[in-house]
Design an enzyme around this catalytic site. Structure first.
Site, PDB file in Angstrom:
ATOM      1  CE  LYS A   1     -31.605  69.217  73.373  1.00  0.00           C
ATOM      2  NZ  LYS A   1     -31.410  68.099  72.480  1.00  0.00           N
TER       3      LYS A   1
ATOM      4  CE  LYS B   1     -36.266  63.606  79.410  1.00  0.00           C
ATOM      5  NZ  LYS B   1     -35.690  63.145  78.159  1.00  0.00           N
TER       6      LYS B   1
ATOM      7  CE  LYS C   1     -38.311  62.977  72.517  1.00  0.00           C
ATOM      8  NZ  LYS C   1     -37.008  62.816  71.888  1.00  0.00           N
TER       9      LYS C   1
HETATM   10  P1  TYM Z   1     -30.861  64.180  73.712  1.00  0.00           P
HETATM   11  O1  TYM Z   1     -30.421  65.113  72.649  1.00  0.00           O
HETATM   12  O2  TYM Z   1     -32.304  64.156  74.077  1.00  0.00           O
HETATM   13  O3  TYM Z   1     -30.055  64.411  75.034  1.00  0.00           O
HETATM   14  C1  TYM Z   1     -28.648  64.519  75.040  1.00  0.00           C
HETATM   15  C2  TYM Z   1     -28.061  63.985  76.321  1.00  0.00           C
HETATM   16  O4  TYM Z   1     -28.584  64.672  77.458  1.00  0.00           O
HETATM   17  C3  TYM Z   1     -29.092  63.740  78.408  1.00  0.00           C
HETATM   18  N1  TYM Z   1     -30.267  64.332  79.060  1.00  0.00           N
HETATM   19  C4  TYM Z   1     -30.430  64.427  80.381  1.00  0.00           C
HETATM   20  N2  TYM Z   1     -29.639  64.069  81.420  1.00  0.00           N
HETATM   21  C5  TYM Z   1     -30.086  64.340  82.666  1.00  0.00           C
HETATM   22  N3  TYM Z   1     -31.270  64.949  82.924  1.00  0.00           N
HETATM   23  C6  TYM Z   1     -32.094  65.320  81.920  1.00  0.00           C
HETATM   24  N4  TYM Z   1     -33.254  65.927  82.176  1.00  0.00           N
HETATM   25  C7  TYM Z   1     -31.681  65.065  80.575  1.00  0.00           C
HETATM   26  N5  TYM Z   1     -32.221  65.311  79.361  1.00  0.00           N
HETATM   27  C8  TYM Z   1     -31.349  64.849  78.447  1.00  0.00           C
HETATM   28  C9  TYM Z   1     -29.488  62.521  77.567  1.00  0.00           C
HETATM   29  O5  TYM Z   1     -29.555  61.351  78.359  1.00  0.00           O
HETATM   30  C10 TYM Z   1     -28.378  62.486  76.552  1.00  0.00           C
HETATM   31  O6  TYM Z   1     -27.230  61.859  77.088  1.00  0.00           O
HETATM   32  N6  TYM Z   1     -31.123  59.747  71.358  1.00  0.00           N
HETATM   33  C11 TYM Z   1     -30.221  60.711  71.983  1.00  0.00           C
HETATM   34  C12 TYM Z   1     -29.132  61.208  71.049  1.00  0.00           C
HETATM   35  C13 TYM Z   1     -28.326  60.149  70.384  1.00  0.00           C
HETATM   36  C14 TYM Z   1     -27.294  59.393  71.003  1.00  0.00           C
HETATM   37  C15 TYM Z   1     -26.760  58.563  69.963  1.00  0.00           C
HETATM   38  C16 TYM Z   1     -26.788  59.312  72.298  1.00  0.00           C
HETATM   39  C17 TYM Z   1     -28.382  59.774  69.081  1.00  0.00           C
HETATM   40  N7  TYM Z   1     -27.440  58.844  68.832  1.00  0.00           N
HETATM   41  C18 TYM Z   1     -25.736  57.651  70.221  1.00  0.00           C
HETATM   42  C19 TYM Z   1     -25.753  58.396  72.552  1.00  0.00           C
HETATM   43  C20 TYM Z   1     -25.237  57.581  71.527  1.00  0.00           C
HETATM   44  C21 TYM Z   1     -31.022  61.918  72.428  1.00  0.00           C
HETATM   45  O7  TYM Z   1     -32.069  62.194  71.878  1.00  0.00           O
HETATM   46  O8  TYM Z   1     -30.387  62.692  73.350  1.00  0.00           O
END
Ligand code: TYM
Length: 335
Positions: free
Chosen positions: A204, A201, A118
């Protein structure tokens, strides 16, 4: 799994309210939360503080929080099994993050792949330092609730390992304060790739610039069909194995949604033209998303009620978060 009569393992996970949810978020995270929710004591967070780490529009953040809450509920998360709340409603997240930051070496954060990806897309002078310390806030989210399991997609594995490293560092120094969490990553759907470029990947932030990159959970059937029709495949006229990255991604989406084994989908599609594969993947996705979209609209018809539910979940969770924070504050000399 917990023994009968024992309390269930604690699950914590979260998603950023940084735009529409895509198929990766659904297949890598939410769908698994819903399927397994009765096995666990679940907490699902809307991580609004994390959504501030890249440039965003403050005037739509509240709207995005409601979108995400409604999507969790519409996807089938039941408040009987799970607390759904907004990260910033419980100040202990930010307070614990600060303490943990003071015990986390910079080198650990600079090694995070998500940060490098990022930050690499922007000039160094413009990247907010929140992007670097973001995984420490994530560690605070998880450690505050004595979490056992963190169900996420593959891209979050490194952040959960860092959470353990930070937790262990504090425990080694001050005694057993934190429960050590494990990542829970499924074999199917944990890494869905971009439809326009199967080497990256599905994300968003990339979808904002390239609409054909991702299927959104609220996309219409027509849009879903068009996006799959344009998805990148390869120069072969029909499905062959081993498949190229684009075809493999379509097959992965299909088998995850239908709950099929690789061998089954190989048999189903071997030698079929790409148009057949794309049509069947689109049908499966449309069928899975239609009931979610319908429930979503009903839930969004009463935003004040939805916000009250989020606030009351935060009120119920606060004592747990505050108890962990107090434990840490005593250990580090703040109490
Ligand atoms: P975020 O918001 O980017 O993504 C949310 C969830 O979606 C999964 N994900 C994917 N899984 C499969 N293929 C993909 N292309 C894909 N893109 C996203 C992510 O693995 C995630 O499970 N840092 C985290 C948010 C967070 C969090 C936490 C998660 C903050 N605190 C505590 C778990 C526990 C994030 O940015 O996810």
């Amino acid at each position: 799994m917990a023994a009968p009569g024992a309390s269930k393992p604690r699950v914590f996970s979260g998603i950023q309210p940084s735009g529409g949810l895509h198929l990766g978020n659904y297949l890598g995270a939410i769908r698994n939360w819903v399927r397994d929710q009765d096995k666990y004591d679940n907490i699902f967070c809307i991580v609004d503080l994390h959504a501030m780490t890249l440039p965003y529009d403050p005037s739509v953040l509240q709207e995005r929080i409601l979108d995400l809450a409604a999507t969790y509920l519409a996807a089938g998360i039941s408040e009987q099994h799970a607390a759904i709340f907004v990260q910033s409603h419980i100040p202990a997240h930010s307070e614990l993050a600060w303490v943990l930051e003071c015990y986390t070496p910079m080198g650990w954060l600079e090694r995070m792949v998500a940060f490098k990806e990022k930050a690499g897309r922007q000039s160094h002078e413009r990247v907010g330092s929140g992007l670097l310390v973001y995984p420490v806030l994530q560690a605070a989210d998880i450690l505050l609730y004595d979490t056992n399991l963190v169900p996420v997609g593959e891209d979050q594995r490194q952040h959960i390992e860092l959470t353990r490293d930070i937790g262990q560092r504090i425990n080694q120094r001050f005694g057993p304060i934190f429960t050590m969490p494990d990542a829970l990553i499924q074999k199917a759907g944990a890494r869905i790739m971009g439809l326009d470029n199967p080497e990256t990947k599905m994300s968003k932030s990339l979808a904002i610039k390239a609409p054909g990159h991702a299927i959104f959970m609220l996309d219409s059937p027509d849009t879903i069909r068009k996006k799959f029709a344009r998805a990148q495949t390869d120069a072969e006229p029909a499905v062959r194995f081993p498949a190229g990255a684009g075809v493999a991604n379509l097959l992965e989406i299909y088998r995850t949604i239908c709950g099929k084994e690789w061998a089954e989908v190989e048999q189903e599609f071997a030698g079929k033209p790409y148009s057949v594969l794309k049509g069947r993947v689109a049908d499966a996705v449309i069928e899975a998303l239609a009931p979610i979209q319908e429930r979503y609209r009903a839930i969004r018809s009463d935003d004040p009620a939805l916000m009250r539910r989020l606030r009351s979940a935060a009120d119920r969770l606060s004592p747990t978060a505050n108890a962990t924070l107090a434990r840490v504050q005593r250990a580090v000399g703040l109490r």
